[in-house]
Design an enzyme around this catalytic site. Structure first.
Site, short mmCIF file in Angstrom:
data_model
loop_
_atom_site.label_atom_id
_atom_site.label_comp_id
_atom_site.label_asym_id
_atom_site.label_seq_id
_atom_site.Cartn_x
_atom_site.Cartn_y
_atom_site.Cartn_z
N TYR A 55 -8.32 5.20 5.91
CA TYR A 55 -6.95 5.68 5.64
C TYR A 55 -6.11 5.71 6.91
O TYR A 55 -6.57 6.14 7.97
CB TYR A 55 -6.98 7.08 5.00
CG TYR A 55 -7.43 7.07 3.54
CD1 TYR A 55 -7.56 5.88 2.83
CD2 TYR A 55 -7.71 8.25 2.86
CE1 TYR A 55 -7.97 5.87 1.51
CE2 TYR A 55 -8.13 8.25 1.53
CZ TYR A 55 -8.26 7.04 0.86
OH TYR A 55 -8.66 7.03 -0.44
N LYS A 99 -11.22 -9.48 5.21
CA LYS A 99 -11.53 -8.14 4.68
C LYS A 99 -12.79 -8.26 3.82
O LYS A 99 -12.92 -9.21 3.04
CB LYS A 99 -10.36 -7.67 3.82
CG LYS A 99 -10.53 -6.29 3.20
CD LYS A 99 -9.31 -5.95 2.34
CE LYS A 99 -9.43 -4.60 1.69
NZ LYS A 99 -8.32 -4.33 0.76
N SER A 212 -4.50 8.42 -7.32
CA SER A 212 -3.10 8.12 -7.70
C SER A 212 -2.77 8.66 -9.08
O SER A 212 -2.34 7.92 -9.98
CB SER A 212 -2.81 6.60 -7.61
OG SER A 212 -2.82 6.18 -6.27
N LEU A 214 -0.32 10.25 -10.10
CA LEU A 214 1.09 10.04 -10.45
C LEU A 214 1.45 8.56 -10.26
O LEU A 214 2.62 8.21 -10.06
CB LEU A 214 2.00 10.90 -9.57
CG LEU A 214 1.80 12.42 -9.66
CD1 LEU A 214 2.67 13.14 -8.63
CD2 LEU A 214 2.13 12.91 -11.07
N ASN A 266 2.96 14.20 0.26
CA ASN A 266 3.02 14.55 1.68
C ASN A 266 4.09 15.61 1.93
O ASN A 266 4.36 15.97 3.06
CB ASN A 266 3.42 13.28 2.46
CG ASN A 266 2.42 12.94 3.54
OD1 ASN A 266 1.76 13.83 4.09
ND2 ASN A 266 2.32 11.68 3.86
N1 LIG Z 1 -10.75 5.84 -4.19
C1 LIG Z 1 -9.74 5.00 -4.04
O1 LIG Z 1 -9.89 3.77 -4.11
C2 LIG Z 1 -8.38 5.55 -3.78
C3 LIG Z 1 -7.25 4.72 -3.79
C4 LIG Z 1 -5.99 5.29 -3.56
C5 LIG Z 1 -5.89 6.66 -3.33
N2 LIG Z 1 -7.02 7.44 -3.30
C6 LIG Z 1 -6.93 8.90 -3.08
O2 LIG Z 1 -6.00 9.43 -3.99
C7 LIG Z 1 -5.08 10.24 -3.28
C8 LIG Z 1 -3.79 10.30 -4.02
O3 LIG Z 1 -3.21 9.01 -4.13
P1 LIG Z 1 -1.64 8.88 -4.18
O4 LIG Z 1 -1.05 9.39 -2.92
O5 LIG Z 1 -1.30 7.51 -4.61
O6 LIG Z 1 -1.35 9.95 -5.35
P2 LIG Z 1 -0.13 10.32 -6.25
O7 LIG Z 1 -0.12 11.82 -6.28
O8 LIG Z 1 -0.21 9.54 -7.50
O9 LIG Z 1 1.16 9.77 -5.50
C9 LIG Z 1 1.71 10.42 -4.39
C10 LIG Z 1 3.06 9.77 -4.15
O10 LIG Z 1 3.91 10.15 -5.24
C11 LIG Z 1 5.10 10.71 -4.70
N3 LIG Z 1 5.56 11.78 -5.57
C12 LIG Z 1 4.94 12.93 -5.91
N4 LIG Z 1 5.70 13.68 -6.74
C13 LIG Z 1 6.83 12.99 -6.90
C14 LIG Z 1 8.01 13.24 -7.64
N5 LIG Z 1 8.17 14.35 -8.36
N6 LIG Z 1 9.00 12.31 -7.59
C15 LIG Z 1 8.84 11.20 -6.88
N7 LIG Z 1 7.74 10.91 -6.14
C16 LIG Z 1 6.75 11.80 -6.16
C17 LIG Z 1 4.71 11.27 -3.36
O11 LIG Z 1 5.85 11.34 -2.53
P3 LIG Z 1 6.04 12.62 -1.55
O12 LIG Z 1 4.99 12.47 -0.50
O13 LIG Z 1 7.42 12.47 -1.06
O14 LIG Z 1 5.85 13.84 -2.40
C18 LIG Z 1 3.71 10.24 -2.86
O15 LIG Z 1 4.35 9.14 -2.25
C19 LIG Z 1 -5.02 9.59 -1.90
O16 LIG Z 1 -4.52 10.47 -0.91
C20 LIG Z 1 -6.46 9.25 -1.68
O17 LIG Z 1 -7.15 10.40 -1.23
C21 LIG Z 1 -8.23 6.91 -3.53
#
Ligand SMILES: NC(=O)c1ccc[n+]([C@@H]2O[C@H](COP(=O)([O-])OP(=O)(O)OC[C@H]3O[C@@H](n4cnc5c(N)ncnc54)[C@H](OP(=O)(O)O)[C@@H]3O)[C@@H](O)[C@H]2O)c1
Length: 300
Positions: A55, A99, A212, A214, A266
């Site tokens: 990450y 990769k 993810s 959301l 974030n």
């Molecule tokens: N295992 C895997 O292959 C894999 C792959 C990807 C991710 N992950 C894990 O999953 C975690 C979460 O993934 P993600 O960050 O994609 O999760 P997410 O919660 O689906 O998306 C977060 C994003 O959505 C935005 N967001 C949240 N609330 C919002 C709203 N009300 N309106 C508009 N935008 C909004 C956030 O912006 P703000 O920051 O501005 O709130 C951020 O950019 C990662 O941190 C990681 O640990 C794992």
């Protein structure tokens, strides 16, 4: 916040997990700011943090680890997940030509050692194999993972983005149980609900974790799906005194498989209210109302 027992282990994780993927994207990555986010989570009982070696181009674990080094008392208040096996193209590995995935014993052990050093800790609560490796030697990988648990460097092991045939092969080569499978699940990514993956996780006692949840923010973009979902989100948010993103996350929590969402915001003002999600009720018909809007058609 409720806690949840992971798979067949006795590990207790928080019902919501905070994902650290976007940590290095924040404008402010100082220890003070990282600590502020950690505290906002811990104050609400969100005690489980999801990392991966890669990450932030291999930087996120280090940023988080600085806060732990600064205040080692934090470690006993949290559970740390990390992942390995993706070898990224990066300036830090300029000799790589492509990769690739690496589940060799040597790579997995070295990756865990690096994660421990980065995170300023001497154990991970959970190590996930990040992606299924088509070149995996299951006997070698399984033995290496068992040894990591036996050594105490890792309390439990799970997988991520695996299908049932991938994890059963690995499990058949391990003494310790795999405890989780982290896959993409949200209203925009519903495959696991119907392709057998979520059913197989329940059959094999792997706790489902949703990355993810959301759609990485895409749930609030402007697409045909989101235009159909938005008025329902808004109605439910108003009825329940919640925000629309909380309604979307509550849709995952409502499922009886006990899916653990890994949330990725974030934004401190969003982080500080995450635990309110647990108060939202999504009944069966509402669950399908959202499903139908996301799919653009009623169920068969
Ligand atoms: N295992 C895997 O292959 C894999 C792959 C990807 C991710 N992950 C894990 O999953 C975690 C979460 O993934 P993600 O960050 O994609 O999760 P997410 O919660 O689906 O998306 C977060 C994003 O959505 C935005 N967001 C949240 N609330 C919002 C709203 N009300 N309106 C508009 N935008 C909004 C956030 O912006 P703000 O920051 O501005 O709130 C951020 O950019 C990662 O941190 C990681 O640990 C794992």
């Amino acid at each position: 916040m409720r806690t949840f027992q992971m798979g067949k282990s006795n590990l207790q994780f928080s019902r919501l997990v905070y994902g650290v993927w976007r940590l290095a994207d924040a404008e402010d990555t100082s220890i003070k700011h990282v600590r502020e986010k950690i505290d906002l989570c811990l104050d609400q009982g969100i005690t489980t943090f999801d990392h991966a070696d890669i990450y932030g181009d291999y930087e996120c674990e280090k940023l988080f680890g600085k806060a732990l080094a600064d205040d080692p008392s934090l470690r006993s208040q949290m559970q740390l997940i990390s992942k390995c096996d993706i070898a990224l193209m990066s300036d830090k590995f300029s000799d790589r030509r492509v990769k690739f995935y690496d589940t060799s014993a040597e790579y997995v052990r070295a990756s865990v050692e690096q994660s421990l050093q980065n995170l300023s800790t001497d154990y991970l609560d959970l190590l996930l194999i990040h992606r299924p490796d088509p070149f995996m030697n299951a006997a070698e990988t399984g033995a290496a993972l068992d040894q990591l648990i036996d050594s105490g460097k890792v309390k439990a092991v799970g997988v991520s983005n695996f299908e049932v045939w991938d994890w059963r092969l690995l499990q058949a080569n391990m003494r310790h149980p795999l405890v989780a499978n982290q896959v993409e699940m949200s209203l925009l990514q519903r495959d696991a609900f119907t392709n057998g993956n979520l059913s197989a996780m329940q059959l094999d006692s792997l706790t489902p974790m949703a990355w993810s949840p959301l759609g990485g923010g895409a749930l609030f973009g402007d697409t045909p799906e989101t235009r159909r979902l938005a008025p329902i989100f808004e109605r439910l948010a108003q009825e329940q005194g919640a925000s629309v993103d909380h309604v979307a996350l509550a849709w995952l929590l409502a499922h009886s498989a006990n899916i653990l969402p890994v949330v990725g915001t974030n934004n401190p003002s969003r982080i500080k209210s995450l635990s309110n999600i647990l108060d939202i009720e999504i009944d069966r018909e509402t669950w399908f109302e959202l499903w139908t809007a996301a799919a653009g058609q009623e169920v068969a």
